[in-house]
Design a protein around this motif. Sequence first.
Motif, PDB file in Angstrom:
ATOM      1  N   ASN A 180       0.827  -1.196   0.000  1.00  0.00           N
ATOM      2  CA  ASN A 180       0.000   0.000   0.000  1.00  0.00           C
ATOM      3  C   ASN A 180       0.864   1.251   0.000  1.00  0.00           C
ATOM      4  N   LEU A 181       0.302   2.368  -0.460  1.00  0.00           N
ATOM      5  CA  LEU A 181       1.024   3.630  -0.428  1.00  0.00           C
ATOM      6  C   LEU A 181       1.383   3.973   1.015  1.00  0.00           C
ATOM      7  N   LEU A 182       2.536   4.591   1.184  1.00  0.00           N
ATOM      8  CA  LEU A 182       3.108   4.797   2.513  1.00  0.00           C
ATOM      9  C   LEU A 182       2.778   6.153   3.110  1.00  0.00           C
ATOM     10  N   LYS A 183       2.668   6.158   4.428  1.00  0.00           N
ATOM     11  CA  LYS A 183       2.666   7.389   5.206  1.00  0.00           C
ATOM     12  C   LYS A 183       4.061   7.526   5.814  1.00  0.00           C
ATOM     13  N   VAL A 184       4.740   8.612   5.467  1.00  0.00           N
ATOM     14  CA  VAL A 184       6.135   8.786   5.846  1.00  0.00           C
ATOM     15  C   VAL A 184       6.291  10.075   6.637  1.00  0.00           C
ATOM     16  N   CYS A 185       7.196  10.080   7.593  1.00  0.00           N
ATOM     17  CA  CYS A 185       7.461  11.297   8.363  1.00  0.00           C
ATOM     18  C   CYS A 185       8.947  11.627   8.318  1.00  0.00           C
ATOM     19  N   LEU A 186       9.256  12.896   8.516  1.00  0.00           N
ATOM     20  CA  LEU A 186      10.647  13.313   8.661  1.00  0.00           C
ATOM     21  C   LEU A 186      11.125  12.959  10.060  1.00  0.00           C
ATOM     22  N   SER A 187      12.311  12.422  10.153  1.00  0.00           N
ATOM     23  CA  SER A 187      12.845  11.978  11.430  1.00  0.00           C
ATOM     24  C   SER A 187      13.803  13.013  12.006  1.00  0.00           C
ATOM     25  N   ASP A 188      13.848  13.073  13.329  1.00  0.00           N
ATOM     26  CA  ASP A 188      14.845  13.898  14.010  1.00  0.00           C
ATOM     27  C   ASP A 188      16.210  13.216  14.034  1.00  0.00           C
ATOM     28  N   ILE A 189      16.240  11.939  13.721  1.00  0.00           N
ATOM     29  CA  ILE A 189      17.481  11.166  13.729  1.00  0.00           C
ATOM     30  C   ILE A 189      18.128  11.261  12.356  1.00  0.00           C
ATOM     31  N   ARG A 190      19.375  11.676  12.317  1.00  0.00           N
ATOM     32  CA  ARG A 190      20.031  11.950  11.045  1.00  0.00           C
ATOM     33  C   ARG A 190      20.910  10.796  10.574  1.00  0.00           C
ATOM     34  N   ARG A 191      21.199  10.817   9.288  1.00  0.00           N
ATOM     35  CA  ARG A 191      22.152   9.870   8.725  1.00  0.00           C
ATOM     36  C   ARG A 191      23.534  10.103   9.326  1.00  0.00           C
ATOM     37  N   PRO A 192      24.355   9.058   9.408  1.00  0.00           N
ATOM     38  CA  PRO A 192      25.725   9.254   9.907  1.00  0.00           C
ATOM     39  C   PRO A 192      26.494  10.235   9.030  1.00  0.00           C
ATOM     40  N   GLY A 221      26.757  -2.141  12.139  1.00  0.00           N
ATOM     41  CA  GLY A 221      26.571  -1.154  13.193  1.00  0.00           C
ATOM     42  C   GLY A 221      25.893   0.124  12.751  1.00  0.00           C
ATOM     43  N   GLN A 222      25.961   0.422  11.452  1.00  0.00           N
ATOM     44  CA  GLN A 222      25.375   1.655  10.927  1.00  0.00           C
ATOM     45  C   GLN A 222      23.857   1.681  11.076  1.00  0.00           C
ATOM     46  N   TYR A 223      23.232   0.528  11.173  1.00  0.00           N
ATOM     47  CA  TYR A 223      21.778   0.463  11.088  1.00  0.00           C
ATOM     48  C   TYR A 223      21.060   0.740  12.406  1.00  0.00           C
ATOM     49  N   ILE A 224      21.816   1.052  13.459  1.00  0.00           N
ATOM     50  CA  ILE A 224      21.181   1.460  14.707  1.00  0.00           C
ATOM     51  C   ILE A 224      20.343   2.713  14.490  1.00  0.00           C
ATOM     52  N   ASN A 225      20.881   3.683  13.756  1.00  0.00           N
ATOM     53  CA  ASN A 225      20.124   4.898  13.460  1.00  0.00           C
ATOM     54  C   ASN A 225      18.865   4.592  12.671  1.00  0.00           C
ATOM     55  N   ALA A 226      18.957   3.661  11.732  1.00  0.00           N
ATOM     56  CA  ALA A 226      17.796   3.288  10.930  1.00  0.00           C
ATOM     57  C   ALA A 226      16.714   2.644  11.792  1.00  0.00           C
ATOM     58  N   ILE A 227      17.128   1.778  12.711  1.00  0.00           N
ATOM     59  CA  ILE A 227      16.165   1.137  13.615  1.00  0.00           C
ATOM     60  C   ILE A 227      15.465   2.184  14.474  1.00  0.00           C
ATOM     61  N   ARG A 228      16.232   3.122  14.999  1.00  0.00           N
ATOM     62  CA  ARG A 228      15.651   4.177  15.837  1.00  0.00           C
ATOM     63  C   ARG A 228      14.658   5.019  15.042  1.00  0.00           C
ATOM     64  N   ALA A 229      15.041   5.411  13.832  1.00  0.00           N
ATOM     65  CA  ALA A 229      14.181   6.274  13.019  1.00  0.00           C
ATOM     66  C   ALA A 229      12.883   5.573  12.637  1.00  0.00           C
ATOM     67  N   THR A 230      12.976   4.332  12.197  1.00  0.00           N
ATOM     68  CA  THR A 230      11.781   3.588  11.809  1.00  0.00           C
ATOM     69  C   THR A 230      10.876   3.324  13.012  1.00  0.00           C
ATOM     70  N   SER A 231      11.470   2.948  14.125  1.00  0.00           N
ATOM     71  CA  SER A 231      10.672   2.667  15.325  1.00  0.00           C
ATOM     72  C   SER A 231       9.926   3.912  15.791  1.00  0.00           C
ATOM     73  N   ASP A 232      10.590   5.064  15.761  1.00  0.00           N
ATOM     74  CA  ASP A 232       9.928   6.316  16.142  1.00  0.00           C
ATOM     75  C   ASP A 232       8.777   6.628  15.188  1.00  0.00           C
ATOM     76  N   ALA A 233       8.998   6.405  13.883  1.00  0.00           N
ATOM     77  CA  ALA A 233       7.958   6.681  12.896  1.00  0.00           C
ATOM     78  C   ALA A 233       6.727   5.812  13.139  1.00  0.00           C
ATOM     79  N   ILE A 234       6.946   4.543  13.400  1.00  0.00           N
ATOM     80  CA  ILE A 234       5.821   3.625  13.628  1.00  0.00           C
ATOM     81  C   ILE A 234       5.060   4.003  14.894  1.00  0.00           C
ATOM     82  N   ARG A 235       5.782   4.413  15.933  1.00  0.00           N
ATOM     83  CA  ARG A 235       5.106   4.844  17.161  1.00  0.00           C
ATOM     84  C   ARG A 235       4.216   6.066  16.934  1.00  0.00           C
TER      85      ARG A 235
END
Length: 296
Positions: free
Chosen positions: A132-144, A157-171
């Motif tokens: 389905n089409l996505l609902k996306v938000c801008l994250s406060d967590i930045r790329r390395p 190890g780089q994907y810790i930021n990605a996990i944080r950003a996605t988890s925040d978006a889903i919440r």
Amino acid sequence: MQYYNQDTYIFLDGEFVKANEAGTDFFGQALHYGYGAFEGLRAYSTHNGVRLFKAEAHFDRLRTSCEAINLPFPWSTRELIEQTYELLAKNNMRAAYIRPLVFSGSNMHLTSAANSSIVIAAWEWGPFLGQNLLKVCLSDIRRPHPKSFQIDAKISGQYINAIRATSDAIRKGFDEALMLDQDGFVAQASSENLFIEKDYKLYTPPMENVFPGITRQTVMDICKGLNFEVVEKRLTVEDVYTADSAFLCGTAAGIIGIKQIDETTYPEDWEHTIGSSIQRTYKKLVLEQENYEVII
């Protein structure tokens, strides 16, 4: 989601072993420090049989990622492709997501690995972000920052930021997050590249601040074949908010349209967008339903 059962095989350091019998090194640098590199590729069930899409490019990039962090990589691309096809056959899989992982061994010092291991796992997995089409938000967590991390390598190890950003978006009630680069420009989603459409042109962030996705390059090749103009430029938040449409792309996700960014809904009907045309072409490409050699 269950990724394996008692009958599932993985490829581990030259042997096929049962996934539930494989051990873990609890003194490994990969576990403690994220010292590992990985890839993600897909197998598709086509009329020509089981086909890995762009397997050579993926395993070559895995080698490059390992070299970037001084992780030994003694395997050949040809060998790993052959073992992946055998792994799919042993697990009786025709369509699957494949995860090769190179990881370092026991070492509690902060020094380069003297040796490494490789594991290849496969499981049946639909599109990573659904269909389905996505609902996306801008994250406060930045790329390395590119000066502090090898952002063009697929490092564990780089994907810790990605996990944080996605988890925040889903919440917050969204499906995925868009991350900014060190200068405040929109870079990419947590694990997918971004394209926006404006006035019948596509725009995407330049390579120096985003992960060099293989699917991203495939999209650009498709655009060249279909005569769609693509401009690489740094995208502001305003650019993303005022686009006519947008989509994400990646091996796990495929090509998937974005319905809205934060509270802004894109005005263009997805079915009438350039992204939708690319989505249809990409699906035919990976399933080998048409000959697209001219664009790849």
